[in-house]
Structure formats: C-alpha cells, structure tokens
Design an enzyme around this catalytic site. Structure first.
Site, PDB file in Angstrom:
ATOM      1  N   ARG A 237      64.133  29.300  76.227  1.00 44.22           N
ATOM      2  CA  ARG A 237      64.354  28.286  75.195  1.00 44.22           C
ATOM      3  C   ARG A 237      63.148  28.286  74.272  1.00 44.22           C
ATOM      4  O   ARG A 237      61.996  28.359  74.741  1.00 44.22           O
ATOM      5  CB  ARG A 237      64.513  26.889  75.815  1.00 44.22           C
ATOM      6  CG  ARG A 237      65.864  26.615  76.451  1.00 44.22           C
ATOM      7  CD  ARG A 237      67.014  26.571  75.435  1.00 44.22           C
ATOM      8  NE  ARG A 237      68.313  26.319  76.040  1.00 44.22           N
ATOM      9  CZ  ARG A 237      69.178  27.257  76.410  1.00 44.22           C
ATOM     10  NH1 ARG A 237      68.895  28.538  76.238  1.00 44.22           N
ATOM     11  NH2 ARG A 237      70.346  26.923  76.928  1.00 44.22           N
ATOM     12  N   GLU A 266      65.063  26.499  66.094  1.00 47.67           N
ATOM     13  CA  GLU A 266      66.155  27.449  66.154  1.00 47.67           C
ATOM     14  C   GLU A 266      67.354  26.889  65.410  1.00 47.67           C
ATOM     15  O   GLU A 266      67.749  25.763  65.725  1.00 47.67           O
ATOM     16  CB  GLU A 266      66.520  27.678  67.619  1.00 47.67           C
ATOM     17  CG  GLU A 266      67.299  28.937  67.841  1.00 47.67           C
ATOM     18  CD  GLU A 266      67.373  29.285  69.318  1.00 47.67           C
ATOM     19  OE1 GLU A 266      68.482  29.201  69.857  1.00 47.67           O
ATOM     20  OE2 GLU A 266      66.334  29.628  69.909  1.00 47.67           O
ATOM     21  N   HIS A 285      68.907  34.644  69.419  1.00 46.04           N
ATOM     22  CA  HIS A 285      69.494  34.047  70.628  1.00 46.04           C
ATOM     23  C   HIS A 285      70.786  34.772  71.039  1.00 46.04           C
ATOM     24  O   HIS A 285      71.870  34.169  71.078  1.00 46.04           O
ATOM     25  CB  HIS A 285      69.761  32.549  70.395  1.00 46.04           C
ATOM     26  CG  HIS A 285      69.836  31.758  71.675  1.00 46.04           C
ATOM     27  ND1 HIS A 285      69.431  30.456  71.777  1.00 46.04           N
ATOM     28  CD2 HIS A 285      70.272  32.084  72.917  1.00 46.04           C
ATOM     29  CE1 HIS A 285      69.621  30.012  73.007  1.00 46.04           C
ATOM     30  NE2 HIS A 285      70.129  30.995  73.727  1.00 46.04           N
TER      31      HIS A 285
HETATM   32  C1  DGY Z   1      72.639  29.791  77.912  1.00 49.25           C
HETATM   33  O1  DGY Z   1      73.670  30.068  78.524  1.00 49.25           O
HETATM   34  O2  DGY Z   1      71.941  28.811  78.180  1.00 49.25           O
HETATM   35  C2  DGY Z   1      72.250  30.709  76.813  1.00 49.25           C
HETATM   36  O3  DGY Z   1      71.073  30.339  76.210  1.00 49.25           O
HETATM   37  C3  DGY Z   1      73.356  30.791  75.791  1.00 49.25           C
HETATM   38  O4  DGY Z   1      73.445  29.583  75.138  1.00 49.25           O
END
Ligand code: DGY
Length: 328
Positions: A237, A266, A285
């Site tokens: 993250r 983001e 991402h």
């Molecule tokens: C998750 O599954 O948490 C990935 O970051 C995709 O959003």
C-alpha cells in the site's frame, strides 16, 4: 437478495451469482461519483466492492442501513472500518491467496527492473537517446547472493522470498508480527528486528497488511539507515512510504533505487519529480492484474456473497469475529 457490483468483474463471478439466483446490479457507467455509488449502496443488501477510493466508515454504514454484507474484490481491507462493520454484524469478505503469485511476481519484476534500470533504459530507446555503447553509463547491479528483507512475511511475502531465493540464491531476512516457521524451514529465512531489517537488506520489500500505525513508516529516518546500494520495493500500500522522503533519499543517494506498484498518493501525479529519476520503476497498482488472479478474485468474492445468502459463514472473511458476535 440484491447484490450491487460497482464495476464489471470477470464473467466467472457474475455467472456464479446468477446461478445462485441473486439479483445483480452492475452500473453501465464505469466510474461512479461518490453520490452515485452511495445511492446504489443505499438500495442493496450486499456489495461486491471493487477499488478503494470510497471508504466503508461509520458514516457509510449510517447512510446505508440496508447493507448486510460486503465482499471486497481485494485481499487488502484497509479502506474498511472493520471494527465498525463487526459491531454492526456485517461480514467483510476478501480475496486472499488467488493473487499471491501475481502480486509477488510484480515485486520480483520491480526488483529486477530497478536493479537493471529498465524503466530508464526503455525511456532512452523511446526518446531516441540510445546513443553509443558506454562502459560506464546506467550500470545496474546483480542480485546474486544478496539479502532480501521482507517486511510482513505472509502469503505474498513468502512467494517473493521463494522466487528470489530460487532465482538469485538470495538470503532471506524478515520482520513480522509472528515467526513464519514454514519460511524459516523451507527458505532458511531469519527473523530479525525491524532495525536489523532496515540496516541489513540489500532489497527491502513490503508485504504487510496496511494499518493506520504503519502510516509513512518508511520515511526519511528509515531511508537514512538503509544501505546506500539498497533497493526499496513497495507492492503493498502506498501509505507505507512517504513519497517526498523517498524521492529525497534517492536524489541524495541514501538508497540506490525504488520500485513501486503502489504510490502515495494513489493515483500519483504525472508531474511527480520521482518519475524523472533513473533509479525508479513505478507501476499503476497492477499487482493482481492477471487473468488468472482476477478470475480467482471474482470467484472468491462471488463465493463469499453466495455463502452469506445461504446464511453460511463467508469462506474468506476479514472479520471472522462477526460470527462469534452473532452466536453470542
Ligand atoms: C488487493 O487485493 O488488496 C490489491 O491491492 C488489489 O486491490
């Protein structure tokens, strides 16, 4: 039972929900405004939730009292107030495992891309500035026998560690809430303190769940303590790192390079000066963006909703306590 799905997901998940006889709504419009999204949520029993731009916090639950279950189309659930959901007896499903390979592949890809300055070199080809062979220009570094430090050694971290060990014979150190015995036995991974992780990693890769106490944990003072030839990888993250501090650490050569699949904020601005550096590779991402992972996520999310519709426990639940709350 009504299911609102805020964006199209792979057909395999839709089919499962249809076959279970559920009443599905998927808006034609691709990106809903907050108000549009909230209106759909007010009129549904359950949600398959795609993306993290809208938060499931107390004000959401107060505005949408009909929502009884949420199936996230993600493994991460940092955009959900889990405590609030649990207090309201709302199970929150997630999609673990099916994206571990795909996400760790991206971490592995970024590690190599940064080590060999792939983004920068690609840009040179594209710009027409390839130029003549230069024995000293844009040299990368090799990863053989180096130390990979994993922050958060769960399923995705394990996959990253295993690939790195097999490909480059990397030594694995990790810091985690708990010991990972499988990783210690199978990969010879060594548990270290956070300080040791920071100081001894040649590549430092984040694979932990994000919680508010992790906010910008990787900042100036941490980059300062890392090896000057270290590579920082974040596929977890964006909130884990302070991006301005990361930029400065790269400019000041406190660390050698950075590979990000998640950014802070983001989406990040296309004008962010970090994009100009030859020492970074940044992706938008895409960790789980494979056909296999996204189909798997669709099946798990649909399976969670179907289980809920039958009064069964969600097989993949981020707040399993909700079930003990029910039974008490
Ligand atoms: C998750 O599954 O948490 C990935 O970051 C995709 O959003």
């Amino acid at each position: 039972m009504k299911v609102f799905i805020n964006k199209k997901i792979p057909e395999t998940g839709i089919k499962m929900l249809e076959e279970a006889g559920l009443e599905i709504t998927v808006p034609e419009k691709e990106n809903l405004s907050y108000e549009e999204w909230l209106n759909y949520c007010k009129n549904t029993d359950t949600l398959v939730s795609i993306g993290a731009e809208f938060k499931y916090d107390r004000s959401f639950f107060e505005a949408c009292p009909n929502v009884k279950a949420i199936a996230l189309y993600s493994v991460g659930f940092d955009h959900v107030d889990i405590k609030e959901a649990t207090q309201r007896n709302i199970p929150v499903g997630n999609t673990p495992d099916v994206l571990s390979r795909a996400t760790s592949d991206v971490a592995f890809l970024l590690m190599q891309s940064v080590a060999r300055r792939a983004s920068y070199n690609f840009r040179k080809v594209k710009d027409g500035s390839w130029g003549a062979f230069d024995p000293l220009h844009a040299l990368g570094q090799e990863l053989y026998g180096k130390t990979l430090g994993i922050f958060g050694l769960g399923r995705i971290g394990y996959e990253m560690a295993e690939k790195s060990k097999k490909a480059f014979g990397m030594n694995i150190i990790y810091h985690n809430r708990h010991h990972n015995e499988e990783a210690e036995q199978e990969l010879g991974a060594a548990y270290v303190s956070f300080e040791e992780l920071i100081k001894n990693s040649d590549v430092l890769s984040i694979h932990a769940n994000f919680t508010p106490d992790h906010k910008e944990l990787f900042n100036e003072s941490i980059f300062e303590q890392m090896k000057p030839d270290a590579i920082f990888i974040n596929t977890a993250r964006g909130g884990f790192h302070n991006q301005k501090d990361l930029y400065q650490a790269l400019v000041d050569q406190k660390i050698w390079g950075a590979g990000l699949d998640v950014t802070n904020p983001e989406p990040m601005s296309a004008d962010d000066p970090i994009l100009e550096l030859s020492s970074v590779c940044i992706l938008p991402h895409i960790g789980s963006a494979t056909i296999e992972a996204r189909n798997g996520m669709a099946r798990l999310a649909a399976g969670n909703i179907i289980a809920f519709s039958k009064n069964e426990k969600m097989p993949h639940c981020a707040n399993p306590d909700v079930y003990s709350a029910h039974s008490s």
